[in-house]
Write a protein that holds these residues in place. Sequence first.
Motif, PDB file in Angstrom:
ATOM      1  N   LEU A 266       0.588  -1.159   0.589  1.00  0.00           N
ATOM      2  CA  LEU A 266       0.046   0.116   0.429  1.00  0.00           C
ATOM      3  C   LEU A 266       1.131   0.846  -0.082  1.00  0.00           C
ATOM      4  CD1 LEU A 266      -2.838   1.308   0.278  1.00  0.00           C
ATOM      5  CD2 LEU A 266      -2.205   1.054   2.721  1.00  0.00           C
ATOM      6  N   VAL A 267       0.898   2.275  -0.890  1.00  0.00           N
ATOM      7  CA  VAL A 267       1.262   3.243  -1.369  1.00  0.00           C
ATOM      8  C   VAL A 267       0.497   4.849  -1.133  1.00  0.00           C
ATOM      9  CG1 VAL A 267       2.663   5.119  -2.651  1.00  0.00           C
ATOM     10  CG2 VAL A 267       3.256   2.449  -3.179  1.00  0.00           C
ATOM     11  N   LEU A 268       0.423   5.435   0.227  1.00  0.00           N
ATOM     12  CA  LEU A 268       0.154   6.558   0.771  1.00  0.00           C
ATOM     13  C   LEU A 268       0.550   7.568   0.431  1.00  0.00           C
ATOM     14  CD1 LEU A 268       0.243   5.084   4.991  1.00  0.00           C
ATOM     15  CD2 LEU A 268      -2.136   4.988   2.469  1.00  0.00           C
ATOM     16  N   GLY A 339       4.763   5.162   3.546  1.00  0.00           N
ATOM     17  CA  GLY A 339       4.753   6.171   2.957  1.00  0.00           C
ATOM     18  C   GLY A 339       5.747   7.816   3.142  1.00  0.00           C
ATOM     19  N   VAL A 340       5.317   8.657   2.655  1.00  0.00           N
ATOM     20  CA  VAL A 340       6.633   9.406   2.584  1.00  0.00           C
ATOM     21  C   VAL A 340       7.074  10.331   3.750  1.00  0.00           C
ATOM     22  CG1 VAL A 340       7.987  11.966   1.652  1.00  0.00           C
ATOM     23  CG2 VAL A 340       6.294  10.258   0.132  1.00  0.00           C
ATOM     24  N   PHE A 341       5.953  11.287   4.365  1.00  0.00           N
ATOM     25  CA  PHE A 341       5.325  11.946   5.747  1.00  0.00           C
ATOM     26  C   PHE A 341       4.358  11.344   6.730  1.00  0.00           C
ATOM     27  CE2 PHE A 341       7.943  15.172   3.393  1.00  0.00           C
ATOM     28  CZ  PHE A 341       9.344  15.170   3.571  1.00  0.00           C
ATOM     29  N   THR A 342       3.695  10.579   5.387  1.00  0.00           N
ATOM     30  CA  THR A 342       2.886   9.880   6.676  1.00  0.00           C
ATOM     31  C   THR A 342       3.274   9.174   7.940  1.00  0.00           C
ATOM     32  OG1 THR A 342       1.153  10.258   5.055  1.00  0.00           O
ATOM     33  CG2 THR A 342       0.473   8.948   6.782  1.00  0.00           C
ATOM     34  N   GLU A 343       2.983   9.212   9.377  1.00  0.00           N
ATOM     35  CA  GLU A 343       3.044   8.197  11.211  1.00  0.00           C
ATOM     36  C   GLU A 343       2.090   6.821   9.578  1.00  0.00           C
ATOM     37  OE1 GLU A 343       5.564   8.697  13.438  1.00  0.00           O
ATOM     38  OE2 GLU A 343       5.680  10.406  11.856  1.00  0.00           O
ATOM     39  N   VAL A 344       3.508   5.653  10.203  1.00  0.00           N
ATOM     40  CA  VAL A 344       2.714   4.747   9.571  1.00  0.00           C
ATOM     41  C   VAL A 344       2.967   3.449  10.734  1.00  0.00           C
ATOM     42  CG1 VAL A 344       2.573   5.053   7.058  1.00  0.00           C
ATOM     43  CG2 VAL A 344       4.763   4.079   8.142  1.00  0.00           C
ATOM     44  N   LYS A 345       3.904   4.099  11.953  1.00  0.00           N
ATOM     45  CA  LYS A 345       3.921   2.703  12.834  1.00  0.00           C
ATOM     46  C   LYS A 345       2.863   2.098  13.851  1.00  0.00           C
ATOM     47  CE  LYS A 345       7.436   2.534  16.840  1.00  0.00           C
ATOM     48  NZ  LYS A 345       8.209   3.608  17.918  1.00  0.00           N
ATOM     49  N   GLY A 346       2.950   0.994  13.777  1.00  0.00           N
ATOM     50  CA  GLY A 346       2.024   0.568  14.140  1.00  0.00           C
ATOM     51  C   GLY A 346       0.278  -0.166  14.095  1.00  0.00           C
ATOM     52  N   LEU A 347       0.186   0.490  12.156  1.00  0.00           N
ATOM     53  CA  LEU A 347      -0.746   0.030  11.848  1.00  0.00           C
ATOM     54  C   LEU A 347      -1.616  -1.466  11.723  1.00  0.00           C
ATOM     55  CD1 LEU A 347      -0.192   2.311   8.110  1.00  0.00           C
ATOM     56  CD2 LEU A 347      -1.937   2.956  10.514  1.00  0.00           C
ATOM     57  N   PRO A 348      -3.009  -1.222  12.387  1.00  0.00           N
ATOM     58  CA  PRO A 348      -2.724  -2.738  12.471  1.00  0.00           C
ATOM     59  C   PRO A 348      -2.707  -3.854  11.537  1.00  0.00           C
ATOM     60  CG  PRO A 348      -4.671  -1.463  12.512  1.00  0.00           C
ATOM     61  CD  PRO A 348      -3.593  -0.335  12.414  1.00  0.00           C
ATOM     62  N   PHE A 349      -2.627  -3.217   9.822  1.00  0.00           N
ATOM     63  CA  PHE A 349      -3.359  -3.654   8.712  1.00  0.00           C
ATOM     64  C   PHE A 349      -2.120  -3.611   8.096  1.00  0.00           C
ATOM     65  CE2 PHE A 349      -4.878   0.393   8.351  1.00  0.00           C
ATOM     66  CZ  PHE A 349      -4.053   0.649   7.728  1.00  0.00           C
ATOM     67  N   ARG A 355       7.748   4.567   6.629  1.00  0.00           N
ATOM     68  CA  ARG A 355       8.523   6.195   5.810  1.00  0.00           C
ATOM     69  C   ARG A 355       9.285   6.387   5.419  1.00  0.00           C
ATOM     70  NH1 ARG A 355       8.998  11.212   8.815  1.00  0.00           N
ATOM     71  NH2 ARG A 355       7.420  12.354   8.877  1.00  0.00           N
ATOM     72  N   LEU A 356       9.314   7.157   4.448  1.00  0.00           N
ATOM     73  CA  LEU A 356      10.691   7.303   3.599  1.00  0.00           C
ATOM     74  C   LEU A 356      11.307   8.159   4.450  1.00  0.00           C
ATOM     75  CD1 LEU A 356       9.318   6.433   0.247  1.00  0.00           C
ATOM     76  CD2 LEU A 356      11.275   5.007   1.141  1.00  0.00           C
ATOM     77  N   ASP A 359      15.226  12.108   3.943  1.00  0.00           N
ATOM     78  CA  ASP A 359      16.468  11.562   3.297  1.00  0.00           C
ATOM     79  C   ASP A 359      15.840  11.601   1.760  1.00  0.00           C
ATOM     80  OD1 ASP A 359      18.633  11.997   4.895  1.00  0.00           O
ATOM     81  OD2 ASP A 359      18.033  10.050   6.005  1.00  0.00           O
ATOM     82  N   PHE A 360      14.274  10.789   2.284  1.00  0.00           N
ATOM     83  CA  PHE A 360      13.801  10.740   0.244  1.00  0.00           C
ATOM     84  C   PHE A 360      14.538  11.870  -0.118  1.00  0.00           C
ATOM     85  CE2 PHE A 360       9.619   9.952  -1.883  1.00  0.00           C
ATOM     86  CZ  PHE A 360      10.448   8.937  -3.012  1.00  0.00           C
ATOM     87  N   MET A 361      12.889  12.810   0.353  1.00  0.00           N
ATOM     88  CA  MET A 361      12.325  14.002   0.045  1.00  0.00           C
ATOM     89  C   MET A 361      13.514  14.708  -0.442  1.00  0.00           C
ATOM     90  SD  MET A 361       9.411  13.993  -1.430  1.00  0.00           S
ATOM     91  CE  MET A 361       9.740  16.486  -1.532  1.00  0.00           C
ATOM     92  N   ASP A 362      15.299  14.997   0.031  1.00  0.00           N
ATOM     93  CA  ASP A 362      15.768  15.896  -0.093  1.00  0.00           C
ATOM     94  C   ASP A 362      16.347  15.603  -1.655  1.00  0.00           C
ATOM     95  OD1 ASP A 362      16.364  16.494   1.824  1.00  0.00           O
ATOM     96  OD2 ASP A 362      18.154  15.363   2.610  1.00  0.00           O
ATOM     97  N   ALA A 363      15.941  14.671  -2.353  1.00  0.00           N
ATOM     98  CA  ALA A 363      16.336  13.949  -4.470  1.00  0.00           C
ATOM     99  C   ALA A 363      15.294  15.284  -4.761  1.00  0.00           C
ATOM    100  CB  ALA A 363      17.072  13.083  -4.330  1.00  0.00           C
TER     101      ALA A 363
END
Length: 376
Positions: A266-268, A339-349, A355-356, A359-363
């Motif tokens: 899943l890409v957010l 996700g890029v900046f979305t908080e994804v830690k602990g998602l039950p599914f 979470r990129l 560092d990812f967005m610097d490019a």
Amino acid sequence: MKRPRIYVCHTYYHVYVTFLKELRLRSQQQEEASGKTVPGEAARPAGKMGKADLVLSKMSNDFEDLKSRVEATGLFGHVYEFDEKREDFFPKLAKWRKGGGGFLGNLYCRIRFTRLYAQLEAPYVPVDFRDYEDIYVYCDSDPIGYYLNQNRIYYHAVEDGLNCLKNFDAARYDNRGHFKLKAFLSMYLNLIFVQNGYGKYCLDMEVNDISAIAYPCPRYIEQPRKALTDRLTAEDKEILLKAFIRDKEGLERQIEESSRVGDKILVLTDPLCTLEVREKIFRDIIHRYESEGTIFIKPHPRDALDYRKLFPEYPQFDATVPMEMLGFFPGLRFRKVVGVFTEVKGLPFAEETVRLGADFMDAYEDPLIHRQNEQI
């Protein structure tokens, strides 16, 4: 007699959290009425009883028919729409936003801007907030914060997004240079306005995790979002689905079809950069992870990029459905959520989350644009 509560929401996520808070309160009231005690929770004060009202600000989101769907749940007393106006709607504010010469000149202009903005916004405010015992505001950095403080109306602030202050402390970033002085002028003298707990008439600010915030404000109070979701009943989830899902049968069919797929990624999305650069970002993300499984896309509610047109080959979830609600469907599991900046830690599914981050967005853009906390 005053009404009990009112919430001012600017996004679908705000409305989702408001539902969580009201469903918890309803459950507590039912337990107390039946003589049960709730471990670790005090009895609700009398002012907390009764249905809350809800305000949907149209400034940041097109809520489409959400108002009618929320009303149909019966959880709220009244649902109002708020034609909240940004500062550029009022030409009179331009010269005061421009500032003056030096610190004192800029401060004078900001004082005038703060007062005038509240006056100009007043005709668009849909309710008399003085009629309520408790007022909850998400994004008090928006015009409603200026209005409430200049009209000396006390309110509770609520964190805009999950752990958003960890990633972007907007109050300190927007007021770099003499922050302590500016906070004092706002918090104690009400001459200017500083958001996120520093307004004079802000009683407190609910945040998910105080320990994650580098510079906590003394008015922050911790209200973990997980505690709100953990106590949801099957009936509560049905109420949420009724409010947020425009096509429940279609979503259930989509989830059933996804169960026939093996590993799912899943890409957010996030409303990042320009639309052109944003398209490249998510094409790159998809290319990076598509070898690991079937790609699913969940657009952000405020993301204006047309993913159905640009990425028609990938199954997609409705942008207006809060991402957390995907956990309401036991048969839906993803091997990885990215996700890029979305908080994804602990998602039950999710079996794994990525979470990129910066560092990812610097490019893709000037790092100063997304590394705000490093500039405080």
